[in-house]
Design a protein around this motif. Sequence first.
Motif, PDB file in Angstrom:
ATOM      1  N   GLY A  28     -37.710  12.103 -32.285  1.00  0.00           N
ATOM      2  CA  GLY A  28     -37.116  10.968 -31.587  1.00  0.00           C
ATOM      3  C   GLY A  28     -36.172  11.419 -30.486  1.00  0.00           C
ATOM      4  N   ARG A  29     -35.341  12.417 -30.788  1.00  0.00           N
ATOM      5  CA  ARG A  29     -34.449  12.960 -29.770  1.00  0.00           C
ATOM      6  C   ARG A  29     -35.240  13.515 -28.583  1.00  0.00           C
ATOM      7  NH1 ARG A  29     -31.475  14.951 -34.537  1.00  0.00           N
ATOM      8  NH2 ARG A  29     -29.326  14.123 -34.500  1.00  0.00           N
ATOM      9  N   ALA A  30     -36.300  14.286 -28.896  1.00  0.00           N
ATOM     10  CA  ALA A  30     -37.085  14.918 -27.831  1.00  0.00           C
ATOM     11  C   ALA A  30     -37.811  13.870 -26.986  1.00  0.00           C
ATOM     12  CB  ALA A  30     -38.091  15.897 -28.442  1.00  0.00           C
ATOM     13  N   VAL A  60     -40.067   5.118 -39.268  1.00  0.00           N
ATOM     14  CA  VAL A  60     -39.507   4.301 -38.182  1.00  0.00           C
ATOM     15  C   VAL A  60     -37.993   4.473 -38.130  1.00  0.00           C
ATOM     16  CG1 VAL A  60     -39.038   1.929 -37.448  1.00  0.00           C
ATOM     17  CG2 VAL A  60     -41.350   2.593 -38.084  1.00  0.00           C
ATOM     18  N   SER A  61     -37.354   4.488 -39.293  1.00  0.00           N
ATOM     19  CA  SER A  61     -35.899   4.651 -39.351  1.00  0.00           C
ATOM     20  C   SER A  61     -35.473   6.007 -38.802  1.00  0.00           C
ATOM     21  CB  SER A  61     -35.405   4.493 -40.795  1.00  0.00           C
ATOM     22  OG  SER A  61     -35.684   3.199 -41.289  1.00  0.00           O
ATOM     23  N   ALA A  62     -36.183   7.060 -39.210  1.00  0.00           N
ATOM     24  CA  ALA A  62     -35.839   8.404 -38.740  1.00  0.00           C
ATOM     25  C   ALA A  62     -36.043   8.541 -37.235  1.00  0.00           C
ATOM     26  CB  ALA A  62     -36.674   9.449 -39.487  1.00  0.00           C
ATOM     27  N   LEU A  63     -37.175   8.036 -36.756  1.00  0.00           N
ATOM     28  CA  LEU A  63     -37.465   8.122 -35.325  1.00  0.00           C
ATOM     29  C   LEU A  63     -36.449   7.315 -34.520  1.00  0.00           C
ATOM     30  CD1 LEU A  63     -39.723   9.301 -33.413  1.00  0.00           C
ATOM     31  CD2 LEU A  63     -40.675   7.004 -33.416  1.00  0.00           C
ATOM     32  N   SER A  64     -36.127   6.118 -34.997  1.00  0.00           N
ATOM     33  CA  SER A  64     -35.147   5.271 -34.311  1.00  0.00           C
ATOM     34  C   SER A  64     -33.787   5.953 -34.257  1.00  0.00           C
ATOM     35  CB  SER A  64     -35.024   3.919 -35.016  1.00  0.00           C
ATOM     36  OG  SER A  64     -36.249   3.227 -35.029  1.00  0.00           O
ATOM     37  N   ALA A  65     -33.404   6.604 -35.355  1.00  0.00           N
ATOM     38  CA  ALA A  65     -32.116   7.300 -35.392  1.00  0.00           C
ATOM     39  C   ALA A  65     -32.069   8.399 -34.335  1.00  0.00           C
ATOM     40  CB  ALA A  65     -31.879   7.874 -36.784  1.00  0.00           C
ATOM     41  N   GLY A  66     -33.155   9.163 -34.207  1.00  0.00           N
ATOM     42  CA  GLY A  66     -33.184  10.227 -33.212  1.00  0.00           C
ATOM     43  C   GLY A  66     -33.095   9.701 -31.791  1.00  0.00           C
ATOM     44  N   ILE A  67     -33.805   8.610 -31.524  1.00  0.00           N
ATOM     45  CA  ILE A  67     -33.779   8.021 -30.184  1.00  0.00           C
ATOM     46  C   ILE A  67     -32.385   7.479 -29.869  1.00  0.00           C
ATOM     47  CG2 ILE A  67     -34.658   6.115 -28.773  1.00  0.00           C
ATOM     48  CD1 ILE A  67     -37.361   6.481 -30.211  1.00  0.00           C
ATOM     49  N   CYS A  68     -31.786   6.759 -30.812  1.00  0.00           N
ATOM     50  CA  CYS A  68     -30.452   6.205 -30.597  1.00  0.00           C
ATOM     51  C   CYS A  68     -29.405   7.306 -30.444  1.00  0.00           C
ATOM     52  CB  CYS A  68     -30.068   5.291 -31.760  1.00  0.00           C
ATOM     53  SG  CYS A  68     -30.984   3.741 -31.814  1.00  0.00           S
ATOM     54  N   ALA A  69     -29.628   8.423 -31.131  1.00  0.00           N
ATOM     55  CA  ALA A  69     -28.685   9.541 -31.025  1.00  0.00           C
ATOM     56  C   ALA A  69     -28.632  10.120 -29.618  1.00  0.00           C
ATOM     57  CB  ALA A  69     -29.059  10.641 -32.025  1.00  0.00           C
ATOM     58  N   MET A  70     -29.668   9.863 -28.819  1.00  0.00           N
ATOM     59  CA  MET A  70     -29.683  10.333 -27.427  1.00  0.00           C
ATOM     60  C   MET A  70     -29.204   9.231 -26.472  1.00  0.00           C
ATOM     61  SD  MET A  70     -30.571  13.404 -27.848  1.00  0.00           S
ATOM     62  CE  MET A  70     -30.871  14.007 -26.173  1.00  0.00           C
ATOM     63  N   GLY A  71     -28.665   8.144 -27.032  1.00  0.00           N
ATOM     64  CA  GLY A  71     -28.121   7.092 -26.189  1.00  0.00           C
ATOM     65  C   GLY A  71     -29.127   6.055 -25.737  1.00  0.00           C
ATOM     66  N   SER A  72     -30.331   6.083 -26.269  1.00  0.00           N
ATOM     67  CA  SER A  72     -31.371   5.135 -25.870  1.00  0.00           C
ATOM     68  C   SER A  72     -31.508   4.019 -26.889  1.00  0.00           C
ATOM     69  CB  SER A  72     -32.719   5.853 -25.722  1.00  0.00           C
ATOM     70  OG  SER A  72     -32.685   6.760 -24.647  1.00  0.00           O
ATOM     71  N   ASP A  73     -32.037   2.888 -26.444  1.00  0.00           N
ATOM     72  CA  ASP A  73     -32.197   1.718 -27.301  1.00  0.00           C
ATOM     73  C   ASP A  73     -33.617   1.633 -27.869  1.00  0.00           C
ATOM     74  OD1 ASP A  73     -29.587   0.914 -26.754  1.00  0.00           O
ATOM     75  OD2 ASP A  73     -30.202  -0.222 -24.979  1.00  0.00           O
ATOM     76  N   SER A 144     -27.063  15.518 -28.366  1.00  0.00           N
ATOM     77  CA  SER A 144     -26.796  14.210 -28.967  1.00  0.00           C
ATOM     78  C   SER A 144     -25.366  14.119 -29.490  1.00  0.00           C
ATOM     79  CB  SER A 144     -27.797  13.915 -30.084  1.00  0.00           C
ATOM     80  OG  SER A 144     -27.635  14.807 -31.163  1.00  0.00           O
ATOM     81  N   GLU A 145     -24.797  15.245 -29.932  1.00  0.00           N
ATOM     82  CA  GLU A 145     -23.414  15.247 -30.427  1.00  0.00           C
ATOM     83  C   GLU A 145     -22.424  14.864 -29.341  1.00  0.00           C
ATOM     84  OE1 GLU A 145     -22.889  19.139 -31.987  1.00  0.00           O
ATOM     85  OE2 GLU A 145     -24.005  18.739 -33.842  1.00  0.00           O
ATOM     86  N   ALA A 146     -22.806  15.126 -28.093  1.00  0.00           N
ATOM     87  CA  ALA A 146     -21.900  14.826 -26.969  1.00  0.00           C
ATOM     88  C   ALA A 146     -21.960  13.365 -26.545  1.00  0.00           C
ATOM     89  CB  ALA A 146     -22.253  15.723 -25.781  1.00  0.00           C
ATOM     90  N   ILE A 147     -22.886  12.608 -27.130  1.00  0.00           N
ATOM     91  CA  ILE A 147     -23.074  11.207 -26.726  1.00  0.00           C
ATOM     92  C   ILE A 147     -22.246  10.294 -27.625  1.00  0.00           C
ATOM     93  CG2 ILE A 147     -24.755   9.323 -26.553  1.00  0.00           C
ATOM     94  CD1 ILE A 147     -26.850  11.448 -25.863  1.00  0.00           C
ATOM     95  N   GLN A 148     -21.326   9.571 -27.023  1.00  0.00           N
ATOM     96  CA  GLN A 148     -20.515   8.630 -27.789  1.00  0.00           C
ATOM     97  C   GLN A 148     -21.096   7.215 -27.746  1.00  0.00           C
ATOM     98  OE1 GLN A 148     -16.592   9.191 -26.044  1.00  0.00           O
ATOM     99  NE2 GLN A 148     -16.013  10.565 -27.730  1.00  0.00           N
ATOM    100  N   ARG A 149     -21.725   6.881 -26.618  1.00  0.00           N
ATOM    101  CA  ARG A 149     -22.327   5.558 -26.484  1.00  0.00           C
ATOM    102  C   ARG A 149     -23.781   5.643 -26.945  1.00  0.00           C
ATOM    103  NH1 ARG A 149     -21.695   1.526 -21.273  1.00  0.00           N
ATOM    104  NH2 ARG A 149     -22.762  -0.280 -22.202  1.00  0.00           N
ATOM    105  N   THR A 150     -23.943   5.553 -28.261  1.00  0.00           N
ATOM    106  CA  THR A 150     -25.288   5.681 -28.833  1.00  0.00           C
ATOM    107  C   THR A 150     -26.109   4.428 -28.567  1.00  0.00           C
ATOM    108  OG1 THR A 150     -24.523   4.835 -30.954  1.00  0.00           O
ATOM    109  CG2 THR A 150     -24.480   7.232 -30.644  1.00  0.00           C
ATOM    110  N   GLY A 151     -27.406   4.564 -28.812  1.00  0.00           N
ATOM    111  CA  GLY A 151     -28.298   3.432 -28.595  1.00  0.00           C
ATOM    112  C   GLY A 151     -28.218   2.403 -29.705  1.00  0.00           C
ATOM    113  N   THR A 152     -28.863   1.279 -29.488  1.00  0.00           N
ATOM    114  CA  THR A 152     -28.878   0.197 -30.468  1.00  0.00           C
ATOM    115  C   THR A 152     -30.316  -0.103 -30.897  1.00  0.00           C
ATOM    116  OG1 THR A 152     -29.034  -1.488 -28.740  1.00  0.00           O
ATOM    117  CG2 THR A 152     -26.819  -0.842 -29.471  1.00  0.00           C
TER     118      THR A 152
END
Length: 454
Positions: A28-30, A60-73, A144-152
Amino acid sequence: MGKLFGTDGIRGGANQYPLDCLTVANIGRAIALFFNQNQKNGAGRFLIGQDTRISGDMLVSALSAGICAMGSDVCLAGVIPTPAVAYLTKTMKFDAGIVISASHNPYFDNGIKLFKKDGVKLSDDMEKSIERLLADADSLCRQSEAIQRTGTIERITDAGDRYLQFLTDCLSGEQPLQGLKLVVDCSHGAASQIAPDFFKQLGAEVKALFCSPDGININDHCGSQHPETLAKTVKFEKANLGLAFDGDADRLIAVDEKGRVLTGDQIMAICANHLWAKGALANPVVVTTVMSNLGLGIALKKMGLQHIQAKVGDRYVMEEMVKTGAVMGGEDSGHMIFLNHHTTGDGMLAALMLIDAMRSSVKPLSELSKVMSVFPQCLINVDVKSKPPIDSVEALQKEIERVENHLGENGRVLVRYSGTQPQCRVMVEGPSDDETHTLCQQIAAVVEKALGKS
C-alpha cells in the motif's frame, strides 16, 4: 524479495508472504508513493474493491493502512466486480483502482489487481517500478513516519448502482431481455448480490445459482471454472441461456439451451461476427492470446477479420488492441474486452453483448455457436516446484518436439507456466479427442518427472 507481479497482479496464499498483513501494508505504501510521484498536489485518492473471500477484509484493511500512512486517501467500494472498480476509477477520477481478489482461485488464495486512472491495468514497467520501491521497505517506512497528515478512509455507498447503470446504458430499450429465461451462476463471488436482480430488471426470467457467499465457498465447484451444475440446470429449466461468472466477475462462460458449454473463444466468435455484421468494429481485427483454439482463427478468417495473438493475460490483449486499433479482444478463459464500452475484461458486459447477438439474430445460442468449429483441446495443469525456462529442460523440449512433429499442421502444442500459480500448463490441440488427450498426458508426464513437486 522475488518478483511479485504475475500475469494479473500479485497473487498467493492469503496470510502468507506476499499477502501477509505487514507486506500488504508496505505494498500500500509503495502503490501510494508510486502514483503520488506524478501528482502535482501531492497525496492522491485510491479506490479499493474486493470479492467475497474471508481474507478480503483483512487485506483491504492492511492495504488501506499502508496507503493512508503515505498521506493518501482511500475510498472503499466493498464487494464489487473487478470491472466495476476499473469503471469507477475512471469515471470518479481516482488516481488508481485496486481490487483484492484471486479471481477464479480457491478461497484460501487472494491477490491485488491494479488499475490506472484511465481504468486500464498497469504495464510491466509500472509494476517493476512498484517492486523496486517495495525492495526498500525501510525507506518506505521512514517516509511514512515523517507524515503527520495521514490519509483518511471513507465508503462509497452507491458503487454497485453506478456500475449497473453503466451496464444498462450498453443496451437499448427499457427491458431489452424481455422474454428470455436465464440461469445465472455467480460462483458465490462478487456478482452474487447484483447480477440476478440486474438481469431481472432488464426483463429476463432468472434462475440464480451459487449466490450465497460465506467467505470460503467462492469458486467451489461452481462458476466459470465448473459449469457442470449450470449446464444441467439450463436443460432442466428449459432456459435460453446459462451464464457463469468467476469470483470477481471479470470472466464469462456460457451454456446454450441444449446444455452445452461454450468457451470464451466461441463467445468471441459469435460476438465478433455480430459486431462486424452491424459495422460496430472500427477495424477488422480481433485480438486474443496464444491459448485460443485453432478454430477461432479459422472462423475469424472466414468472416474477413484479422486475428492477432498476444501473450497470456488480458492486459496484454488490451495493449495489443490499443496498438492495432481493435475494439474487441479476449481470452479463451472468458476474459473479454469490448473497448467501445469498457477498458478491461467484464463478465456481465460480455453476457450483454452475447445476448445482444442472440436478440439481433433471433437464433438460439446453439445455432450461433456453429460459426466456429472447435478443435479438440486438452489442457493439463501440473504442480511444479520451480519454473526454469521451458527451453532449458532438455527432456521436456524433446517431448514437445516429438509431439509437434507428430501433429504437423493438424494441431499444436503450447507449454507455459501459470503467471498466478505454481503450475505448468500443458495444452495440446489435435485432430481427435483421444489422440489429443494421449499426447497431452505424455507431455504432462515429462513435466511431472522433471519439475513436479513429488
